[in-house]
Design a protein around this motif. Sequence first.
Motif, PDB file in Angstrom:
ATOM      1  N   UNK A  99      10.749   5.891  10.364  1.00 48.39           N
ATOM      2  CA  UNK A  99      10.375   6.164   8.972  1.00 48.39           C
ATOM      3  C   UNK A  99       8.868   6.059   8.779  1.00 48.39           C
ATOM      4  N   UNK A 100       8.214   5.207   9.543  1.00 45.04           N
ATOM      5  CA  UNK A 100       6.749   5.110   9.435  1.00 45.04           C
ATOM      6  C   UNK A 100       6.081   6.382   9.968  1.00 45.04           C
ATOM      7  N   UNK A 101       6.591   6.908  11.066  1.00 44.80           N
ATOM      8  CA  UNK A 101       6.039   8.154  11.596  1.00 44.80           C
ATOM      9  C   UNK A 101       6.203   9.288  10.591  1.00 44.80           C
ATOM     10  N   UNK A 102       7.376   9.358   9.985  1.00 39.97           N
ATOM     11  CA  UNK A 102       7.613  10.374   8.959  1.00 39.97           C
ATOM     12  C   UNK A 102       6.693  10.172   7.755  1.00 39.97           C
ATOM     13  N   UNK A 103       6.511   8.932   7.354  1.00 40.85           N
ATOM     14  CA  UNK A 103       5.683   8.640   6.176  1.00 40.85           C
ATOM     15  C   UNK A 103       4.259   9.129   6.369  1.00 40.85           C
ATOM     16  N   UNK A 104       3.674   8.832   7.522  1.00 42.63           N
ATOM     17  CA  UNK A 104       2.288   9.238   7.758  1.00 42.63           C
ATOM     18  C   UNK A 104       2.183  10.749   7.877  1.00 42.63           C
ATOM     19  N   UNK A 105       3.115  11.371   8.580  1.00 46.99           N
ATOM     20  CA  UNK A 105       3.033  12.821   8.758  1.00 46.99           C
ATOM     21  C   UNK A 105       3.294  13.558   7.443  1.00 46.99           C
ATOM     22  N   UNK A 106       4.202  13.032   6.615  1.00 47.85           N
ATOM     23  CA  UNK A 106       4.453  13.676   5.324  1.00 47.85           C
ATOM     24  C   UNK A 106       3.283  13.475   4.368  1.00 47.85           C
ATOM     25  N   UNK A 107       2.617  12.340   4.458  1.00 46.52           N
ATOM     26  CA  UNK A 107       1.422  12.134   3.645  1.00 46.52           C
ATOM     27  C   UNK A 107       0.322  13.096   4.073  1.00 46.52           C
ATOM     28  N   UNK A 108       0.200  13.315   5.366  1.00 45.14           N
ATOM     29  CA  UNK A 108      -0.763  14.293   5.868  1.00 45.14           C
ATOM     30  C   UNK A 108      -0.464  15.685   5.323  1.00 45.14           C
ATOM     31  N   UNK A 109       0.806  16.076   5.356  1.00 44.69           N
ATOM     32  CA  UNK A 109       1.192  17.398   4.863  1.00 44.69           C
ATOM     33  C   UNK A 109       0.925  17.551   3.369  1.00 44.69           C
ATOM     34  N   UNK A 110       0.927  16.420   2.653  1.00 46.03           N
ATOM     35  CA  UNK A 110       0.653  16.446   1.215  1.00 46.03           C
ATOM     36  C   UNK A 110      -0.832  16.217   0.912  1.00 46.03           C
ATOM     37  N   UNK A 111      -1.665  16.371   1.944  1.00 46.56           N
ATOM     38  CA  UNK A 111      -3.128  16.261   1.809  1.00 46.56           C
ATOM     39  C   UNK A 111      -3.589  14.843   1.515  1.00 46.56           C
ATOM     40  N   UNK A 112      -2.835  13.854   1.997  1.00 46.07           N
ATOM     41  CA  UNK A 112      -3.254  12.464   1.857  1.00 46.07           C
ATOM     42  C   UNK A 112      -4.241  12.072   2.939  1.00 46.07           C
ATOM     43  N   UNK A 113      -4.755  10.865   2.865  1.00 46.46           N
ATOM     44  CA  UNK A 113      -5.739  10.368   3.823  1.00 46.46           C
ATOM     45  C   UNK A 113      -5.030   9.748   5.018  1.00 46.46           C
ATOM     46  N   UNK A 114      -5.324  10.267   6.197  1.00 42.23           N
ATOM     47  CA  UNK A 114      -4.695   9.782   7.422  1.00 42.23           C
ATOM     48  C   UNK A 114      -5.763   9.593   8.498  1.00 42.23           C
ATOM     49  N   UNK A 115      -5.363   9.032   9.625  1.00 45.33           N
ATOM     50  CA  UNK A 115      -6.227   8.941  10.799  1.00 45.33           C
ATOM     51  C   UNK A 115      -5.675   9.906  11.846  1.00 45.33           C
ATOM     52  N   UNK A 116      -6.477  10.870  12.269  1.00 49.07           N
ATOM     53  CA  UNK A 116      -6.063  11.775  13.338  1.00 49.07           C
ATOM     54  C   UNK A 116      -5.971  10.966  14.633  1.00 49.07           C
ATOM     55  N   UNK A 117      -4.783  10.956  15.238  1.00 43.51           N
ATOM     56  CA  UNK A 117      -4.575  10.069  16.388  1.00 43.51           C
ATOM     57  C   UNK A 117      -3.669  10.723  17.429  1.00 43.51           C
ATOM     58  N   UNK A 118      -4.114  11.657  18.240  1.00 44.64           N
ATOM     59  CA  UNK A 118      -5.473  12.172  18.273  1.00 44.64           C
ATOM     60  C   UNK A 118      -5.717  13.347  17.334  1.00 44.64           C
ATOM     61  N   UNK A 119      -4.647  13.914  16.756  1.00 41.63           N
ATOM     62  CA  UNK A 119      -4.788  15.059  15.854  1.00 41.63           C
ATOM     63  C   UNK A 119      -4.090  14.743  14.536  1.00 41.63           C
ATOM     64  N   UNK A 120      -4.330  15.569  13.538  1.00 42.59           N
ATOM     65  CA  UNK A 120      -3.641  15.382  12.262  1.00 42.59           C
ATOM     66  C   UNK A 120      -2.149  15.675  12.409  1.00 42.59           C
ATOM     67  N   UNK A 121      -1.814  16.669  13.208  1.00 43.12           N
ATOM     68  CA  UNK A 121      -0.411  17.025  13.384  1.00 43.12           C
ATOM     69  C   UNK A 121       0.418  15.951  14.051  1.00 43.12           C
ATOM     70  N   UNK A 122      -0.227  15.087  14.839  1.00 39.64           N
ATOM     71  CA  UNK A 122       0.487  13.999  15.530  1.00 39.64           C
ATOM     72  C   UNK A 122       0.130  12.636  14.943  1.00 39.64           C
ATOM     73  N   UNK A 123      -0.341  12.634  13.703  1.00 43.12           N
ATOM     74  CA  UNK A 123      -0.936  11.425  13.114  1.00 43.12           C
ATOM     75  C   UNK A 123       0.054  10.286  12.898  1.00 43.12           C
ATOM     76  N   UNK A 124       1.353  10.554  12.896  1.00 44.58           N
ATOM     77  CA  UNK A 124       2.314   9.511  12.572  1.00 44.58           C
ATOM     78  C   UNK A 124       2.746   8.646  13.736  1.00 44.58           C
ATOM     79  N   UNK A 125       2.520   9.097  14.960  1.00 44.59           N
ATOM     80  CA  UNK A 125       3.120   8.452  16.125  1.00 44.59           C
ATOM     81  C   UNK A 125       2.492   7.100  16.436  1.00 44.59           C
ATOM     82  N   UNK A 126       1.173   7.057  16.593  1.00 37.70           N
ATOM     83  CA  UNK A 126       0.512   5.784  16.906  1.00 37.70           C
ATOM     84  C   UNK A 126       0.669   4.755  15.794  1.00 37.70           C
ATOM     85  N   UNK A 127       0.451   5.118  14.516  1.00 39.39           N
ATOM     86  CA  UNK A 127       0.675   4.130  13.454  1.00 39.39           C
ATOM     87  C   UNK A 127       2.101   3.603  13.424  1.00 39.39           C
ATOM     88  N   UNK A 128       3.073   4.474  13.683  1.00 34.01           N
ATOM     89  CA  UNK A 128       4.472   4.040  13.661  1.00 34.01           C
ATOM     90  C   UNK A 128       4.710   2.921  14.661  1.00 34.01           C
TER      91      UNK A 128
END
Length: 209
Positions: A99-128
């Motif tokens: 759910x954390x991976x989904x949360x970060x990636x969905x926030x990215x898709x909604x133009x929220x502030x994320x950390x590219x890790x290493x890219x915006x498209x994969x931003x949810x994996x490391x934080x999760x």
Amino acid sequence: MEELNYHSLAGLVLAAEQANEPLSALVLRQQAAQLEQTEEEVFRHMEENFRVMAACIEPGCDPDLRSTSGLTGGDAAKMRRRVEAGQNLTGPVLGGALYRALAVSELNAAMGRIVAAPTAGSCGILPAVLLTMEERGAAEHDCVMSMFTASAVGLVIAENACLAGAQGGCQAECGSAAAMAAAALVELSGGTPQMLDDAVAIALKSQLG
């Protein structure tokens, strides 16, 4: 100071073994020297990245969150409800990471502030991975340090292959992120540099195609 380069993961593992230190400590020391900053300053910058990741979870779990296209959003909230109710099939640890991976990636898709890790498209994996480990008792300091190890893996991949999904497909983007997260997870769990190397290989092989 150790001569550290990002030509191969084997070289980084050997440097860590010879120094008898975690890979993260070597990377932090080298980055501080290259940036002409103190290790504390470089650490604080990475700490801010970690806290941005953490700040993504609550807004990313908003059940009303939608991307600008309206095609994505709301799934993190559904997954979180099931995990917290003990109704998911994978248990609380993997469910929490999902759910954390989904949360970060969905926030990215909604133009929220994320950390590219290493890219915006994969931003949810490391934080999760990191935030789930923190929930399970890992100290924030250790989570931040493990991000230096993750970044080293990303640099090796970038130097030898690519990180862009448009260029290399899913393995380049989400595979790289999974490899970075695997390395961070092994270090957080007290694993050796060689174990870290093995985890990276297993994560990448699982993303072939």
